[in-house]
Motif scaffolding. Sequence first.
Motif, PDB file in Angstrom:
ATOM      1  N   GLY A 411       0.807  -1.207   0.000  1.00 27.90           N
ATOM      2  CA  GLY A 411       0.000   0.000   0.000  1.00 27.90           C
ATOM      3  C   GLY A 411       0.839   1.254   0.000  1.00 27.90           C
ATOM      4  N   ILE A 412       0.178   2.351  -0.374  1.00 35.82           N
ATOM      5  CA  ILE A 412       0.779   3.676  -0.340  1.00 35.82           C
ATOM      6  C   ILE A 412       0.127   4.399   0.822  1.00 35.82           C
ATOM      7  CG2 ILE A 412       1.150   5.807  -1.629  1.00 35.82           C
ATOM      8  CD1 ILE A 412       0.646   3.995  -4.173  1.00 35.82           C
ATOM      9  N   ARG A 413       0.804   4.380   1.958  1.00 32.44           N
ATOM     10  CA  ARG A 413       0.170   4.840   3.192  1.00 32.44           C
ATOM     11  C   ARG A 413       0.089   6.353   3.279  1.00 32.44           C
ATOM     12  NH1 ARG A 413      -0.455   1.777   8.206  1.00 32.44           N
ATOM     13  NH2 ARG A 413      -1.561   3.193   9.572  1.00 32.44           N
ATOM     14  N   ASN A 414       1.070   7.037   2.707  1.00 34.33           N
ATOM     15  CA  ASN A 414       1.053   8.496   2.799  1.00 34.33           C
ATOM     16  C   ASN A 414       1.694   9.081   1.551  1.00 34.33           C
ATOM     17  OD1 ASN A 414       0.495  10.988   3.856  1.00 34.33           O
ATOM     18  ND2 ASN A 414       1.659  10.714   5.738  1.00 34.33           N
ATOM     19  N   MET A 415       1.304  10.313   1.219  1.00 35.13           N
ATOM     20  CA  MET A 415       1.893  11.031   0.095  1.00 35.13           C
ATOM     21  C   MET A 415       2.033  12.493   0.486  1.00 35.13           C
ATOM     22  SD  MET A 415       0.060   9.481  -3.324  1.00 35.13           S
ATOM     23  CE  MET A 415      -1.650   9.720  -2.827  1.00 35.13           C
ATOM     24  N   VAL A 416       3.138  13.089   0.068  1.00 35.70           N
ATOM     25  CA  VAL A 416       3.377  14.511   0.279  1.00 35.70           C
ATOM     26  C   VAL A 416       3.766  15.124  -1.061  1.00 35.70           C
ATOM     27  CG1 VAL A 416       4.826  16.226   1.417  1.00 35.70           C
ATOM     28  CG2 VAL A 416       4.081  14.210   2.678  1.00 35.70           C
ATOM     29  N   ALA A 417       3.142  16.243  -1.415  1.00 31.35           N
ATOM     30  CA  ALA A 417       3.453  16.925  -2.662  1.00 31.35           C
ATOM     31  C   ALA A 417       4.470  18.029  -2.410  1.00 31.35           C
ATOM     32  CB  ALA A 417       2.183  17.505  -3.274  1.00 31.35           C
ATOM     33  N   ASP A 418       5.449  18.129  -3.300  1.00 31.01           N
ATOM     34  CA  ASP A 418       6.412  19.226  -3.308  1.00 31.01           C
ATOM     35  C   ASP A 418       6.388  19.785  -4.728  1.00 31.01           C
ATOM     36  OD1 ASP A 418       8.429  21.024  -2.851  1.00 31.01           O
ATOM     37  OD2 ASP A 418      10.030  19.550  -2.874  1.00 31.01           O
ATOM     38  N   GLY A 419       5.439  20.713  -4.973  1.00 27.96           N
ATOM     39  CA  GLY A 419       5.191  21.151  -6.335  1.00 27.96           C
ATOM     40  C   GLY A 419       4.643  19.984  -7.132  1.00 27.96           C
ATOM     41  N   PRO A 420       5.197  19.697  -8.320  1.00 26.11           N
ATOM     42  CA  PRO A 420       4.726  18.552  -9.104  1.00 26.11           C
ATOM     43  C   PRO A 420       5.315  17.214  -8.653  1.00 26.11           C
ATOM     44  CG  PRO A 420       6.415  19.726 -10.315  1.00 26.11           C
ATOM     45  CD  PRO A 420       6.163  20.524  -9.064  1.00 26.11           C
ATOM     46  N   THR A 421       6.244  17.260  -7.697  1.00 24.94           N
ATOM     47  CA  THR A 421       6.903  16.039  -7.220  1.00 24.94           C
ATOM     48  C   THR A 421       6.115  15.420  -6.080  1.00 24.94           C
ATOM     49  OG1 THR A 421       9.078  16.877  -7.855  1.00 24.94           O
ATOM     50  CG2 THR A 421       9.026  15.103  -6.236  1.00 24.94           C
ATOM     51  N   LEU A 422       6.031  14.095  -6.092  1.00 25.18           N
ATOM     52  CA  LEU A 422       5.356  13.357  -5.020  1.00 25.18           C
ATOM     53  C   LEU A 422       6.380  12.525  -4.256  1.00 25.18           C
ATOM     54  CD1 LEU A 422       2.035  11.804  -6.406  1.00 25.18           C
ATOM     55  CD2 LEU A 422       2.276  13.569  -4.666  1.00 25.18           C
ATOM     56  N   TYR A 423       6.234  12.519  -2.928  1.00 23.89           N
ATOM     57  CA  TYR A 423       6.976  11.586  -2.071  1.00 23.89           C
ATOM     58  C   TYR A 423       5.965  10.596  -1.509  1.00 23.89           C
ATOM     59  CZ  TYR A 423      10.960  14.679  -2.505  1.00 23.89           C
ATOM     60  OH  TYR A 423      12.000  15.415  -3.010  1.00 23.89           O
ATOM     61  N   LEU A 424       6.227   9.319  -1.731  1.00 22.89           N
ATOM     62  CA  LEU A 424       5.307   8.252  -1.363  1.00 22.89           C
ATOM     63  C   LEU A 424       5.882   7.452  -0.200  1.00 22.89           C
ATOM     64  CD1 LEU A 424       4.581   6.905  -4.965  1.00 22.89           C
ATOM     65  CD2 LEU A 424       3.448   8.781  -3.793  1.00 22.89           C
ATOM     66  N   GLY A 425       5.143   7.377   0.882  1.00 25.51           N
ATOM     67  CA  GLY A 425       5.517   6.525   1.994  1.00 25.51           C
ATOM     68  C   GLY A 425       4.822   5.192   1.847  1.00 25.51           C
ATOM     69  N   MET A 426       5.578   4.132   1.586  1.00 26.72           N
ATOM     70  CA  MET A 426       5.001   2.831   1.283  1.00 26.72           C
ATOM     71  C   MET A 426       4.806   1.993   2.554  1.00 26.72           C
ATOM     72  SD  MET A 426       4.910   3.446  -1.927  1.00 26.72           S
ATOM     73  CE  MET A 426       4.361   1.894  -2.640  1.00 26.72           C
ATOM     74  N   ALA A 427       3.753   1.216   2.561  1.00 29.79           N
ATOM     75  CA  ALA A 427       3.502   0.267   3.650  1.00 29.79           C
ATOM     76  C   ALA A 427       4.024  -1.100   3.222  1.00 29.79           C
ATOM     77  CB  ALA A 427       2.008   0.198   3.965  1.00 29.79           C
ATOM     78  N   ASN A 428       4.958  -1.636   3.980  1.00 30.63           N
ATOM     79  CA  ASN A 428       5.593  -2.900   3.619  1.00 30.63           C
ATOM     80  C   ASN A 428       6.070  -3.584   4.898  1.00 30.63           C
ATOM     81  OD1 ASN A 428       7.368  -4.973   2.863  1.00 30.63           O
ATOM     82  ND2 ASN A 428       8.121  -3.871   1.064  1.00 30.63           N
ATOM     83  N   PRO A 429       5.223  -4.419   5.524  1.00 32.83           N
ATOM     84  CA  PRO A 429       5.625  -5.086   6.760  1.00 32.83           C
ATOM     85  C   PRO A 429       6.326  -6.425   6.542  1.00 32.83           C
ATOM     86  CG  PRO A 429       3.339  -5.549   6.354  1.00 32.83           C
ATOM     87  CD  PRO A 429       3.801  -4.674   5.203  1.00 32.83           C
ATOM     88  N   MET A 430       6.666  -6.727   5.297  1.00 42.16           N
ATOM     89  CA  MET A 430       7.300  -8.014   5.018  1.00 42.16           C
ATOM     90  C   MET A 430       8.807  -7.922   5.262  1.00 42.16           C
ATOM     91  SD  MET A 430       4.175  -8.311   3.940  1.00 42.16           S
ATOM     92  CE  MET A 430       3.916  -7.269   2.515  1.00 42.16           C
ATOM     93  N   ASN A 431       9.189  -7.402   6.433  1.00 44.56           N
ATOM     94  CA  ASN A 431      10.589  -7.087   6.685  1.00 44.56           C
ATOM     95  C   ASN A 431      11.470  -8.318   6.888  1.00 44.56           C
ATOM     96  OD1 ASN A 431       8.831  -6.888   9.135  1.00 44.56           O
ATOM     97  ND2 ASN A 431      10.820  -7.026  10.149  1.00 44.56           N
ATOM     98  N   LEU A 432      10.881  -9.496   6.994  1.00 46.03           N
ATOM     99  CA  LEU A 432      11.706 -10.710   7.058  1.00 46.03           C
ATOM    100  C   LEU A 432      12.161 -11.157   5.668  1.00 46.03           C
ATOM    101  CD1 LEU A 432       9.916 -12.809   9.829  1.00 46.03           C
ATOM    102  CD2 LEU A 432      11.800 -11.191  10.030  1.00 46.03           C
TER     103      LEU A 432
END
Length: 453
Positions: A411-432
């Motif tokens: 999933g894409i848990r969060n997004m922040v816009a910086d002008g036309p640029t997007l920063y996507l915070g991804m959800a990924n609990p498969m850390n093993l």
Amino acid sequence: MYTYDTRANRLTEKTDLVKAASTEDANRLQTTAGIRAAGNFNGVALLGGPALGTSVNLFAFDTDTGAFLGSRNFPMYGNIRHFTVAGDALYAGVGVGANGGERGNVLRWTGSKSDPFAFTVVANLPAQAADLTVHQGRLFVTTWPGSDAELAGPTAGSAAPTTSIAAVWMSPPLASGAPGLNPEDADGWQQVWNVSSYEPDPVVARAYALGGLASYGGFLYWGTMHVPMKATTLHMTTYPPADDAAAQATIQNTQRSISIYRGRNFGSHFQKVELLYGATELPAYDPAANGGAGAWALQPTHQTPKFGPPGFGNPYNNYTWKMVVAGGKLYVGTMDWSYLAKELGKETAAELGLSPALADDLARAPMDAAGMRASALPEAVYGGDLYAFPSPTKAATTVDNTGLGNYLNYGIRNMVADGPTLYLGMANPMNLRADPTDDVPEGGWELIRLRGY
């Protein structure tokens, strides 16, 4: 906790500043389950999340110097998800009680660098706040439903309550009275929409939550969220199935993919809400049918989707996690739980005391349910999805449906816009999944920059 310098492309970890500040700060960090919300205003960055137990921890940093300003525990709150700046103020949505399940508040930050943890309550809501945004001079908030005990409460099977049920709430005008929202506005919020206007089954409606929302092209957009198996579990608790056939019917008929809406002219006689992605009919349970044995039947939602089916056509799209406007487009980030389906099916079958044969039915249920109402379905593709509305008059297009290059990003848990640029915070609990030499992508959280789309 980290900072990222967008000009130098440099990531700097700040965690050690918290650990070294004091034993109390280090202990707060150790007992924070995760950093779920972040906001910044007037030179202060606030990061917070639920703590072990039933409270919230906040951490503050000086955005000019990078210095750590301290931490604070808020024992009255159990959840915090998002901050937003509206006008000349910073606001946060919180949930009261364990996991935020009792009710909700919107807080206005009244702090400073010397006093970074000062807030005042500017909204009293019957359910916890999920996300919040500014639209046409007001603050709008989506909510999650109440606690599991309330959802399954003594009136289970009756019409869903319109207080704690997932809803969209509208603030008084930000320009009225004193600038921004203040304590005198706390009881002046208005519910302008709730999920019972779409979902025909009252028990399933109680399991809905709402997520991301955004102001775009003169409309307020928002979408639903569906915790995997929650509606099924709640329905079986309310109406225990008599046998495997009845359980199978409940499994298939309680599946919901996200639905997407937009509205305008809220709170007036000209209010209009449109269904953009969703269904014209959904199954609802009638406990009095068949001489009291109960039965499922399709019932109208009394709406026709403007652009397409639920889930943007993907039955496993279950969370509208975040919406944000960037570069003239409205982006929608989702959760796709297809990668988890097999294991969640086994766990849910065991928890409900169902036969092992029904575990596979639980895993396939979204596809099976969608197949009842569609002639063709896409193959299930692992990884969270990102969509973009290019304009208010056009349907959304698929930016990516594979977790932005890593299908373990469910999933894409969060997004922040910086002008036309997007920063996507991804959800990924498969850390093993941590072996770089195998042919499986790596697990663990990712921050992705997207530009030029």
